[in-house]
Design a protein around this motif. Structure first.
Motif, PDB file in Angstrom:
ATOM      1  N   LYS A  67      -1.625   5.860  10.935  1.00 37.80           N
ATOM      2  CA  LYS A  67      -1.484   5.875  12.397  1.00 37.80           C
ATOM      3  C   LYS A  67      -0.747   7.116  12.855  1.00 37.80           C
ATOM      4  O   LYS A  67      -0.018   7.740  12.083  1.00 37.80           O
ATOM      5  CB  LYS A  67      -0.736   4.620  12.857  1.00 37.80           C
ATOM      6  N   ASP A 126       4.401  -6.273  24.467  1.00 38.25           N
ATOM      7  CA  ASP A 126       3.927  -6.804  23.192  1.00 38.25           C
ATOM      8  C   ASP A 126       2.761  -7.762  23.382  1.00 38.25           C
ATOM      9  O   ASP A 126       1.861  -7.812  22.556  1.00 38.25           O
ATOM     10  CB  ASP A 126       5.072  -7.512  22.460  1.00 38.25           C
ATOM     11  N   ASP A 163       9.489   6.873  14.921  1.00 31.93           N
ATOM     12  CA  ASP A 163       9.649   5.607  14.195  1.00 31.93           C
ATOM     13  C   ASP A 163       8.983   5.631  12.823  1.00 31.93           C
ATOM     14  O   ASP A 163       9.448   4.972  11.903  1.00 31.93           O
ATOM     15  CB  ASP A 163       9.056   4.461  15.024  1.00 31.93           C
ATOM     16  N   ALA A 164       7.874   6.312  12.710  1.00 29.21           N
ATOM     17  CA  ALA A 164       7.193   6.407  11.412  1.00 29.21           C
ATOM     18  C   ALA A 164       6.732   7.856  11.258  1.00 29.21           C
ATOM     19  O   ALA A 164       5.549   8.157  11.368  1.00 29.21           O
ATOM     20  CB  ALA A 164       5.990   5.457  11.377  1.00 29.21           C
ATOM     21  N   TYR A 183      -8.183   2.399  10.002  1.00 32.11           N
ATOM     22  CA  TYR A 183      -8.156   1.457   8.889  1.00 32.11           C
ATOM     23  C   TYR A 183      -9.381   1.779   8.036  1.00 32.11           C
ATOM     24  O   TYR A 183     -10.514   1.712   8.504  1.00 32.11           O
ATOM     25  CB  TYR A 183      -8.219   0.025   9.435  1.00 32.11           C
ATOM     26  N   ARG A 191      -8.470   2.154  15.623  1.00 35.20           N
ATOM     27  CA  ARG A 191      -7.630   1.496  16.613  1.00 35.20           C
ATOM     28  C   ARG A 191      -7.261   2.519  17.673  1.00 35.20           C
ATOM     29  O   ARG A 191      -6.512   3.459  17.402  1.00 35.20           O
ATOM     30  CB  ARG A 191      -6.376   0.947  15.932  1.00 35.20           C
ATOM     31  N   LEU A 193       3.601  -0.496   4.656  1.00 32.68           N
ATOM     32  CA  LEU A 193       2.315  -1.181   4.863  1.00 32.68           C
ATOM     33  C   LEU A 193       2.005  -2.069   3.661  1.00 32.68           C
ATOM     34  O   LEU A 193       2.064  -1.612   2.514  1.00 32.68           O
ATOM     35  CB  LEU A 193       1.190  -0.153   5.042  1.00 32.68           C
ATOM     36  N   GLU A 214      -4.616   9.621   1.275  1.00 30.76           N
ATOM     37  CA  GLU A 214      -3.799   8.537   0.711  1.00 30.76           C
ATOM     38  C   GLU A 214      -4.593   7.757  -0.332  1.00 30.76           C
ATOM     39  O   GLU A 214      -4.087   7.456  -1.416  1.00 30.76           O
ATOM     40  CB  GLU A 214      -3.332   7.611   1.835  1.00 30.76           C
ATOM     41  N   ARG A 252       9.930   3.733  21.974  1.00 30.51           N
ATOM     42  CA  ARG A 252       9.124   3.639  20.752  1.00 30.51           C
ATOM     43  C   ARG A 252       8.144   4.802  20.728  1.00 30.51           C
ATOM     44  O   ARG A 252       7.428   5.035  21.693  1.00 30.51           O
ATOM     45  CB  ARG A 252       8.309   2.340  20.729  1.00 30.51           C
ATOM     46  N   GLN A 280      -4.850  -9.224  24.193  1.00 27.42           N
ATOM     47  CA  GLN A 280      -6.007  -8.415  23.811  1.00 27.42           C
ATOM     48  C   GLN A 280      -6.814  -9.063  22.687  1.00 27.42           C
ATOM     49  O   GLN A 280      -7.872  -8.551  22.324  1.00 27.42           O
ATOM     50  CB  GLN A 280      -5.593  -6.989  23.437  1.00 27.42           C
ATOM     51  N   GLY A 338      -0.113  -5.502  23.790  1.00 29.57           N
ATOM     52  CA  GLY A 338      -0.240  -4.421  22.801  1.00 29.57           C
ATOM     53  C   GLY A 338      -0.195  -3.039  23.414  1.00 29.57           C
ATOM     54  O   GLY A 338      -0.892  -2.130  22.960  1.00 29.57           O
ATOM     55  N   ILE A 339       0.631  -2.863  24.462  1.00 32.28           N
ATOM     56  CA  ILE A 339       0.691  -1.567  25.152  1.00 32.28           C
ATOM     57  C   ILE A 339       1.533  -0.594  24.330  1.00 32.28           C
ATOM     58  O   ILE A 339       2.596  -0.955  23.834  1.00 32.28           O
ATOM     59  CB  ILE A 339       1.282  -1.753  26.564  1.00 32.28           C
ATOM     60  N   THR A 340       1.039   0.632  24.202  1.00 27.38           N
ATOM     61  CA  THR A 340       1.775   1.643  23.431  1.00 27.38           C
ATOM     62  C   THR A 340       1.795   2.959  24.215  1.00 27.38           C
ATOM     63  O   THR A 340       1.170   3.069  25.267  1.00 27.38           O
ATOM     64  CB  THR A 340       1.098   1.888  22.063  1.00 27.38           C
ATOM     65  N   GLU A 344      -0.611   4.481  20.246  1.00 23.30           N
ATOM     66  CA  GLU A 344      -0.868   4.396  18.808  1.00 23.30           C
ATOM     67  C   GLU A 344      -2.357   4.485  18.507  1.00 23.30           C
ATOM     68  O   GLU A 344      -3.144   3.676  18.960  1.00 23.30           O
ATOM     69  CB  GLU A 344      -0.326   3.064  18.267  1.00 23.30           C
ATOM     70  N   GLN A 385       0.842  -1.208   0.000  1.00 24.51           N
ATOM     71  CA  GLN A 385       0.000   0.000   0.000  1.00 24.51           C
ATOM     72  C   GLN A 385       0.870   1.248   0.000  1.00 24.51           C
ATOM     73  O   GLN A 385       0.707   2.129  -0.812  1.00 24.51           O
ATOM     74  CB  GLN A 385      -0.937  -0.015   1.208  1.00 24.51           C
ATOM     75  N   SER A 422       5.539  -8.760  16.363  1.00 26.81           N
ATOM     76  CA  SER A 422       5.160  -9.041  17.749  1.00 26.81           C
ATOM     77  C   SER A 422       3.967  -8.222  18.221  1.00 26.81           C
ATOM     78  O   SER A 422       3.446  -8.455  19.299  1.00 26.81           O
ATOM     79  CB  SER A 422       6.356  -8.753  18.661  1.00 26.81           C
ATOM     80  N   HIS A 423       3.551  -7.247  17.443  1.00 23.37           N
ATOM     81  CA  HIS A 423       2.499  -6.330  17.895  1.00 23.37           C
ATOM     82  C   HIS A 423       1.221  -6.557  17.091  1.00 23.37           C
ATOM     83  O   HIS A 423       1.230  -6.394  15.859  1.00 23.37           O
ATOM     84  CB  HIS A 423       3.010  -4.891  17.719  1.00 23.37           C
ATOM     85  N   LYS A 431       9.893  -1.953  11.332  1.00 22.74           N
ATOM     86  CA  LYS A 431       8.846  -0.916  11.264  1.00 22.74           C
ATOM     87  C   LYS A 431       7.846  -1.186  10.143  1.00 22.74           C
ATOM     88  O   LYS A 431       7.220  -0.275   9.598  1.00 22.74           O
ATOM     89  CB  LYS A 431       9.456   0.478  11.119  1.00 22.74           C
ATOM     90  N   THR A 484      -6.350   1.197   3.439  1.00 21.89           N
ATOM     91  CA  THR A 484      -5.105   1.673   4.029  1.00 21.89           C
ATOM     92  C   THR A 484      -5.240   1.722   5.550  1.00 21.89           C
ATOM     93  O   THR A 484      -6.340   1.639   6.087  1.00 21.89           O
ATOM     94  CB  THR A 484      -4.723   3.062   3.482  1.00 21.89           C
ATOM     95  N   TYR A 485      -4.088   1.811   6.186  1.00 20.25           N
ATOM     96  CA  TYR A 485      -4.063   1.999   7.633  1.00 20.25           C
ATOM     97  C   TYR A 485      -3.119   3.153   7.920  1.00 20.25           C
ATOM     98  O   TYR A 485      -1.951   3.112   7.539  1.00 20.25           O
ATOM     99  CB  TYR A 485      -3.587   0.716   8.329  1.00 20.25           C
ATOM    100  N   GLN A 545       4.029   2.466  27.656  1.00 13.82           N
ATOM    101  CA  GLN A 545       5.116   1.620  27.173  1.00 13.82           C
ATOM    102  C   GLN A 545       6.475   2.267  27.441  1.00 13.82           C
ATOM    103  O   GLN A 545       7.409   1.614  27.909  1.00 13.82           O
ATOM    104  CB  GLN A 545       4.907   1.421  25.667  1.00 13.82           C
TER     105      GLN A 545
END
Lengths: 184, 389
Positions: free
Chosen positions: B324, B231, B252-253, B335, B350, A24, B104, B247, A101, B234-236, B331, A20, A48-49, A76, B321-322, B240
């Motif tokens: 974030k 992980d 990171d992104a 989506y 999310r 992604l 996008e 992170r 979760q 799923g803690i952010t 996070e 995408q 892992s996530h 990433k 697309t996703y 975290q």
């Protein structure tokens, strides 16, 4: 990401790889291999996530598409795994052992789409809709308007107006014709 | 992993504790949905053994409005007043993510100035949201005065949002293609004045909260999150980062203009409620710094919006697309699936609270004193609307 797909291809029946944007991508796998692939991605490929887990209703094709969105903090990269399952008696293997979760997402999918995940803790418990006895509301055939009209019936003396006609009457009370004054 | 002594807890059969309320050993109480120590309209069903929580179950559904379903029945542009209502204290992240997702899929590139203004708006929103949280965190431990101060300062920021966007809470400011308007005249000076007030407040907060013996004694060690849980659950976000994991999606992104800004990811080590407070406290300082950087570097002229087709008949090309972003709690992502029609096929949101308020809270509550449950819950910084989307 393409390299990941090439690594997975000999091991799993993955298909329809689609990138995408930069980090992604999506791929598809048959239902029966999905849990194995997801476990492999988590344990051996660094995904892992579990970002989220949801479904899309393709009523015209008679399928629910499950989307397992996984993220690898190392590279990433984010990967969406598509799994199509039949709408009739929809069931799917539970992944609650992989992520804490996941059971919650599965509980929500059971309530909102009617997809069953046998063995998932608390999957049959009400999540948001206590006492709900209609069809699962996120299914495409669930008509929110019809439900609202049936459940929240008008109180006596309450007048309901269609906005366009109402404004027409307010602004141009003497005008003849349809809602647009018959000029259209 | 943290394994509590289970000798005084009920027996667990098939993953569930067996609690015999008739034994008079336990009592079940509801914490919320109307309770000052709960973060919004949700409730915790607590089973107590003395003052100690032996079982916690989160319940939601008090404000379920079916946002995701509503959005499937509205045109793309009609959804803008809907998305901002999904996290009341910080709607801007929803606006940005929805707009970015549509851009996008539709292949629209917003002008550079719009990206800077969006970034400014998001950092102001982060600061305002942290202000609301900080008041809640202090209030949960009995220091209600701090809540008065922080809500006042949040209001100063809301005044600025009103100037900038026309709305105090829900802005509907970031639309596909850019933003609705540029900055008003003299806005930068007024924002700087508010930032100075916030800095002064933070100095006082450090003295009265972070160095407060009562706060320390109650928050240190409360709600310890093990690194192994990150992980698996799923803690952010700050939850975290407070355990030392570096992170942050802004690094990171990078999205918007974060790659042009100078900042470091803030982390902690102790991973308890106190450490999470400290991490967020430093992130508030970081917000102020980022806002100043943006004001100094952003272009002052040029277009702030890319022209769109007629949005009343707008069809987005088929695709998914996703997108974030790093919101105050971690996070946040959208989506989005389009089937080429005028309506979204599916939008799934999310939110970080989903996991923080359920499996994480249910785990951390066990063994906690009933009096600390409110403080624990606020330290996880959860917002129910993003669970009940």
């Amino acid at each position: 990401m393409k390299q990941l797909f090439e690594r997975l291809q000999p091991l799993f029946a993955v298909s329809d790889f689609k990138k995408q944007h930069g980090d992604l991508a999506f791929l598809r796998i048959p239902k029966e291999h999905a849990e194995m692939l997801i476990r492999h991605l988590r344990d051996h490929e660094g995904f892992s996530h579990l970002v989220f887990f949801t479904a899309v209703d393709y009523i015209e094709d008679g399928v629910f598409r499950l989307i397992y969105m996984l993220h690898d903090y190392g590279t990433k990269n984010t990967l969406g795994v598509h799994v199509d399952i039949a709408r009739e008696n929809a069931t799917m293997t539970s992944i609650h052992e992989l992520w804490a979760q996941a059971a919650l997402y599965q509980r929500e999918l059971k309530e909102m789409f009617g997809i069953d995940f046998p063995g998932s803790p608390g999957v049959d418990e009400d999540f948001m809709l206590e006492g709900w006895d209609e069809i699962p509301p996120m299914r495409r055939e669930f008509d929110t308007k019809a439900y609202a009209e049936k459940t929240f019936f008008p109180r006596p003396g309450r007048k309901s107006t269609e906005p366009r006609t109402h404004m027409q009457e307010q602004l141009y009370p003497n005008r003849q014709g349809g809602p647009d004054g018959g000029e259209k | 992993m943290f394994a509590p002594d289970r000798s005084k807890y009920p027996e667990i059969v098939d993953g569930k504790p067996v609690v015999d309320l008739d034994s008079e050993k336990y009592v079940k109480i509801w914490h919320g949905p109307q309770h000052p120590g709960i973060t919004g309209n949700m409730s915790l069903e607590l089973t107590l053994c003395g003052d100690e929580v032996v079982e916690c179950k989160t319940h939601v559904g008090y404000l379920h409005r079916g946002f995701e379903k509503l959005m499937e029945r509205r045109t793309w542009i009609q959804n803008f007043p809907v998305v901002c209502r999904i996290a009341v204290p910080e709607p801007a992240f929803n606006e940005y993510l929805y707009a970015a997702g549509l851009e996008e899929l539709a292949g629209i590139q917003p002008p550079e100035r719009a990206q800077w203004i969006r970034n400014l708006n998001l950092e102001m929103m982060r600061l305002a949201s942290f202000m609301a949280w900080l008041g809640g965190q202090a209030g949960a431990f009995g220091m209600g005065t701090i809540g008065q101060w922080t809500i006042t300062h949040r209001d100063y920021l809301l005044d600025l949002f009103e100037e900038m966007t026309g709305g105090r809470i829900y802005h509907m400011y970031m639309i596909p293609g850019g933003v609705r308007a540029g900055l008003p005249d003299g806005f930068e000076a007024r924002l700087e004045a508010v930032l100075q007030k916030c800095e002064k407040l933070l100095e006082e907060i450090e003295l009265v909260l972070l160095n407060n013996a009562v706060f320390k004694s109650r928050a240190v060690g409360l709600g310890y999150i093990d690194k192994e849980m990150i992980d698996r659950y799923g803690i952010t976000g700050p939850n975290q980062r407070a355990c030392g994991i570096k992170r942050d999606l802004r690094k990171d992104a990078p999205y918007l203009v974060y790659d042009q800004l100078d900042f470091e990811v803030i982390t902690g080590t102790a991973s308890d409620a106190y450490e999470r407070t400290v991490v967020r406290y430093h992130e508030m300082h970081q917000c102020i710094d980022l806002i100043r950087q943006i004001l100094a570097r952003m272009p002052n002229d040029g277009p702030f919006h890319h022209p769109l087709p007629n949005v009343l008949h707008w069809r987005i090309p088929p695709g998914e697309t996703y997108v974030k972003a790093e919101c105050t709690r971690g996070e946040k992502g959208y989506y989005i699936v389009s089937d080429g029609s005028q309506y979204p096929r599916r939008i799934c949101i999310r939110g970080p609270s989903y996991t923080h308020a359920f499996p994480v809270m249910e785990k951390l509550a066990i063994g906690t004193d009933i009096a600390d449950i409110a403080g624990l819950m606020v330290s996880l910084h959860t917002y129910p609307p993003e669970i009940e989307r």
